[in-house]
Structures are given as structure tokens and as C-alpha cells.
Design an enzyme around this catalytic site. Sequence first.
Site, PDB file in Angstrom:
ATOM      1  N   THR A  23       0.827  -1.204   0.000  1.00 11.55           N
ATOM      2  CA  THR A  23       0.000   0.000   0.000  1.00 11.55           C
ATOM      3  C   THR A  23       0.861   1.254   0.000  1.00 11.55           C
ATOM      4  OG1 THR A  23      -0.144  -0.012   2.425  1.00 11.55           O
ATOM      5  CG2 THR A  23      -1.852  -1.195   1.209  1.00 11.55           C
ATOM      6  N   HIS A  71      -5.751   1.303  12.444  1.00 12.40           N
ATOM      7  CA  HIS A  71      -4.720   0.295  12.251  1.00 12.40           C
ATOM      8  C   HIS A  71      -3.703   0.348  13.389  1.00 12.40           C
ATOM      9  CE1 HIS A  71      -6.283   0.213   8.105  1.00 12.40           C
ATOM     10  NE2 HIS A  71      -5.724  -0.984   8.025  1.00 12.40           N
ATOM     11  N   HIS A  72      -2.797  -0.626  13.381  1.00  7.20           N
ATOM     12  CA  HIS A  72      -1.747  -0.736  14.392  1.00  7.20           C
ATOM     13  C   HIS A  72      -0.788   0.451  14.322  1.00  7.20           C
ATOM     14  CE1 HIS A  72       0.994  -1.987  11.126  1.00  7.20           C
ATOM     15  NE2 HIS A  72      -0.046  -2.669  10.684  1.00  7.20           N
ATOM     16  N   LYS A 131       1.895   1.073  11.304  1.00  6.00           N
ATOM     17  CA  LYS A 131       1.515   1.341   9.912  1.00  6.00           C
ATOM     18  C   LYS A 131       2.041   2.707   9.492  1.00  6.00           C
ATOM     19  CE  LYS A 131      -2.404   1.233   6.728  1.00  6.00           C
ATOM     20  NZ  LYS A 131      -1.693   0.313   5.802  1.00  6.00           N
ATOM     21  N   THR A 179      -6.896   1.052   1.897  1.00  3.24           N
ATOM     22  CA  THR A 179      -8.255   0.513   1.872  1.00  3.24           C
ATOM     23  C   THR A 179      -9.298   1.606   2.050  1.00  3.24           C
ATOM     24  OG1 THR A 179      -7.468  -1.590   2.748  1.00  3.24           O
ATOM     25  CG2 THR A 179      -9.819  -1.142   2.951  1.00  3.24           C
TER      26      THR A 179
END
Length: 253
Positions: free
Chosen positions: A89, A144-145, A148, A155
Site C-alpha cells: 500500500t 490500524h496498528h 503502519k 483501503t
Amino acid sequence: MAVRVFMNGCCGRMGRAINEMCLENPTVDIVAGCDLADNTNGLDFPVFKNLNDCDVDFDVIIDFSNSKCIPALFEFACAKKKPVVCCTTGLSDEDMKILDDASKVIPVFKSANMSLGMNIMVELCKKATKLLYPEYDIEIVEAHHNKKLDAPSGTALMIADAIKSQIDTEIEYVFDRSDVRKMREKKEIGISAIRGGNIVGEHEAMFIGGEEILKISHSAQTRLVFARGSIAAAKFVVDKEPGKYDMSCMINF
């Protein structure tokens, strides 16, 4: 015969998750990988630091690495005439052009999210947009974690792009309202990012009306959901003609 996979980014979290799942799947076998990291413990296939050092034959590349690796990866894939499932990504416009150019030579499978459930969510968001916009405001929240690197997530942008594709008028993505004092405009889609702990991936699209709120959400419980999707994509794309492919090609929604 098992599909032979070259795993780019094999020492990372997703590379190891894919390896774990492949060990239990007789139809797929990781035969080689590439990673700059030295932590190859538990990997029972050769790991190369340089793609061009690979002397192992394979059928398809699964890539869960870093956007900086994209130019070298696709040069390698095109030289080998091997398909690529690109799961990395945070790609720039220049990176996407590399994928587009490569798709003229090899099959290129690209999705910002490899989860089947997530891609069904995207299709549901398209349908909701057709029915509810512009009477309903649309906001997207992702979490997210804390490791990241990119924000918002690929997404979240995939969801936003899918929603935007259903709207004929001008749409503006808004990532931060802290420096503006004004009412929300109809043309806005707000996208907010949360980072913390070990959150695998949470995405929610909110369609906010005057009397009700519709929420369409997806929660990834483990990284194996992305591993499962990437393996399915590798098996799907391995015998395809050159071109661009994505999850919609697989799910036939």
C-alpha cells in the site's frame, strides 16, 4: 501441482502470515523470497536480499513489501515474465504508472485490501451511495496498528474511490478539519485515521442522514484474512493473460 510462489517481503508480518497459511495449503508452495531483513528464522525456503540473485524457478510473485521496492520488483517480474499480486500500500502515482506499464507485459493483480469481506463491503458502499447520496453525508473512519506507515490506509481510499465512482458531481476528500472553521459541504467525503496498539484493520463507512445513520463496517481479526486473499489471488492470476486484475474479477459481485 502446487503453484510456486516467490514471496517479496517474506520476513515481514504479512510475509510470515502467508508462509504460515501456505504450509497448510497443499495447492500453494513458497519456493523463494526476498527481504532486506536478516530475520529468516522459521522460513524453509531461500531468501535473497537482491531480487536478481534469485536462481529458483517460480510461477507467481506475491508482494507485501514497501513502495520503494516497486520499480525493482516490476523490472524483475517483467524480465522473468511472471505475474505479480501486489499487496503493498501507499503507492504513488509514479508507482501506479509502473504497474500500468507492467500490465502490458505480465498479469498484474492489485488491490488495496486482499480480504474478500472487505471487497464485498466496497460493493455494498457503492449500492448505498446510489440510494442515499446526496441526502446523506458520507464519512469513512479507519483504524490500524501503531506501526503502519501510511495514513489514511489504502483501503480507506479504495472505499472512498468506490463511493466517488457512483457520484456524478464534484467530490472532495477531506482528511483534516482542524484548520478550517466552516460548515461541512455536501461534496465532502471525510476520511479519518486512527493508529494504535495491534489493530489489524478496522474500516467503517457512515451514511449520515437527518433521521438515521447507516454504518457499513469490516473488521479484520487476524492478518491471515489478507494472507488467504493473496493466496487466492495468486492462484487466480497465475495463468492469466497480461493485464490488470483486482478482487472484483474474483468475486464477480
